[in-house]
Scaffold this motif. Sequence first.
Motif, PDB file in Angstrom:
ATOM      1  N   GLU A  70       4.253   5.687  -5.578  1.00  0.00           N
ATOM      2  CA  GLU A  70       4.376   5.727  -7.009  1.00  0.00           C
ATOM      3  C   GLU A  70       3.206   6.728  -7.607  1.00  0.00           C
ATOM      4  O   GLU A  70       3.235   7.178  -8.580  1.00  0.00           O
ATOM      5  CB  GLU A  70       3.812   4.161  -7.666  1.00  0.00           C
ATOM      6  N   ARG A  71       1.877   6.908  -6.952  1.00  0.00           N
ATOM      7  CA  ARG A  71       0.925   7.808  -7.256  1.00  0.00           C
ATOM      8  C   ARG A  71       1.120   9.325  -6.974  1.00  0.00           C
ATOM      9  O   ARG A  71       0.628  10.223  -7.064  1.00  0.00           O
ATOM     10  CB  ARG A  71      -0.431   7.399  -6.556  1.00  0.00           C
ATOM     11  N   GLY A  72       2.371   9.259  -6.012  1.00  0.00           N
ATOM     12  CA  GLY A  72       2.803  10.762  -5.776  1.00  0.00           C
ATOM     13  C   GLY A  72       2.036  11.182  -4.580  1.00  0.00           C
ATOM     14  O   GLY A  72       1.910  12.346  -4.240  1.00  0.00           O
ATOM     15  N   GLU A  73       1.273  10.361  -3.846  1.00  0.00           N
ATOM     16  CA  GLU A  73       0.639  10.767  -2.645  1.00  0.00           C
ATOM     17  C   GLU A  73       1.424  10.926  -1.290  1.00  0.00           C
ATOM     18  O   GLU A  73       1.237  11.710  -0.484  1.00  0.00           O
ATOM     19  CB  GLU A  73      -0.426   9.717  -2.250  1.00  0.00           C
ATOM     20  N   GLU A 131      11.188   9.806   1.198  1.00  0.00           N
ATOM     21  CA  GLU A 131      11.442   9.698   2.615  1.00  0.00           C
ATOM     22  C   GLU A 131      10.449   9.078   3.537  1.00  0.00           C
ATOM     23  O   GLU A 131      10.689   8.220   4.330  1.00  0.00           O
ATOM     24  CB  GLU A 131      11.733  11.268   3.205  1.00  0.00           C
ATOM     25  N   GLN A 132       9.129   9.340   3.263  1.00  0.00           N
ATOM     26  CA  GLN A 132       7.916   8.679   4.075  1.00  0.00           C
ATOM     27  C   GLN A 132       7.759   7.142   3.825  1.00  0.00           C
ATOM     28  O   GLN A 132       7.673   6.529   4.492  1.00  0.00           O
ATOM     29  CB  GLN A 132       6.654   9.298   3.512  1.00  0.00           C
ATOM     30  N   LEU A 133       7.892   6.784   2.451  1.00  0.00           N
ATOM     31  CA  LEU A 133       8.004   5.534   1.976  1.00  0.00           C
ATOM     32  C   LEU A 133       9.241   4.867   2.830  1.00  0.00           C
ATOM     33  O   LEU A 133       9.084   3.751   3.408  1.00  0.00           O
ATOM     34  CB  LEU A 133       8.137   5.342   0.609  1.00  0.00           C
ATOM     35  N   SER A 134      10.369   5.257   2.825  1.00  0.00           N
ATOM     36  CA  SER A 134      11.470   4.830   3.432  1.00  0.00           C
ATOM     37  C   SER A 134      11.121   4.648   5.145  1.00  0.00           C
ATOM     38  O   SER A 134      11.527   3.502   5.515  1.00  0.00           O
ATOM     39  CB  SER A 134      12.710   5.650   3.230  1.00  0.00           C
ATOM     40  N   ALA A 186       0.644  -1.313  -0.061  1.00  0.00           N
ATOM     41  CA  ALA A 186      -0.108  -0.050   0.025  1.00  0.00           C
ATOM     42  C   ALA A 186       0.767   1.097  -0.052  1.00  0.00           C
ATOM     43  O   ALA A 186       0.700   2.380  -0.680  1.00  0.00           O
ATOM     44  CB  ALA A 186      -0.869   0.025   1.211  1.00  0.00           C
ATOM     45  N   ALA A 187       2.060   1.094   0.997  1.00  0.00           N
ATOM     46  CA  ALA A 187       2.922   2.472   0.953  1.00  0.00           C
ATOM     47  C   ALA A 187       3.493   2.625  -0.436  1.00  0.00           C
ATOM     48  O   ALA A 187       3.577   3.773  -0.939  1.00  0.00           O
ATOM     49  CB  ALA A 187       3.744   2.274   1.905  1.00  0.00           C
ATOM     50  N   THR A 188       3.985   1.492  -1.121  1.00  0.00           N
ATOM     51  CA  THR A 188       4.690   1.615  -2.443  1.00  0.00           C
ATOM     52  C   THR A 188       3.431   2.265  -3.454  1.00  0.00           C
ATOM     53  O   THR A 188       4.192   3.114  -4.263  1.00  0.00           O
ATOM     54  CB  THR A 188       5.198   0.345  -2.740  1.00  0.00           C
ATOM     55  N   ALA A 189       2.495   1.698  -3.669  1.00  0.00           N
ATOM     56  CA  ALA A 189       1.497   2.132  -4.340  1.00  0.00           C
ATOM     57  C   ALA A 189       1.248   3.732  -4.171  1.00  0.00           C
ATOM     58  O   ALA A 189       1.017   4.489  -5.318  1.00  0.00           O
ATOM     59  CB  ALA A 189       0.155   1.304  -4.410  1.00  0.00           C
TER      60      ALA A 189
END
Length: 273
Positions: free
Chosen positions: A153-156, A160-163, A147-150
């Motif tokens: 990818e959508r720019g949401e 850094e937040q994904l990391s 969910a975080a990776t998607a």
Amino acid sequence: MQTVFSAVLYDVPQAAVIWLALIAVAAIVIAALIVRPDWFRSVFGERISEAARPSSLELAAETRERSRERARFAQEVEVAAARAAATAERRRAEWLAAQDEVETAWQAYEAAEEDVRRLAAAAALPLPRTARTPAEYADRERWLHRAATAAQERGEITVEQLSDILQHRGWDPRRHPVEQELLLRRLIRDNVRARHEAAQERERAAWRAAELAAAAARSLRQEAYAATRPDLERQNALSIVDLTGPETTRELPTPARAESGSTARGRAAVPAF
């Protein structure tokens, strides 16, 4: 000797008459200067003015030179006014584009807020019980990572937040997927709200730039119009002002710059050029 002396005595009365006549003329001139000095002053002043006044050829040459200078200045001002009008039109287009960006960001924020409210209502209900096994925790972690990776990818969310999510900094992968999705949606909503605020700031800066460009274009347009008018009309205008006396200067009212809602709908519109 007697003959020479007789000749001199014979000329003395004539010389005396001449000297008396010169003295009388000088006395009359001095008396006239004392009684009416303006006569001689005006005569000599007119002669001096005529001697200092340029000739008709010089006046014609000066008039032609002034005309050429005025035409050249008017042309330069017209070019500057055209460039300023183009700049003002470009700034106005940028401001309108910034307004559209603010509106789009506001709609995205409203959609993100609606998702958060919906998920918050769902999370308030009793969550389904599942077995607390390592396999269940692994599934929950994989779901959070997907969910975080998607979302990234959508720019949401940012990289850094994904990391932080993937490395579990501030995130617990053992939570229920409903709770994790609620936290993720709140993060997305905060990001969208920050983008909306940044878009509002850009819109305000674009409006100020468009307003300044419009004012500069109006000023140059008025200057270009004034430069094309002949000197005679200016002199007539000045004479009319002198006859009518000074006019009281009144300050023009400043239009209100109210902002309502998410966009600057209440702000004064920049005129098109």
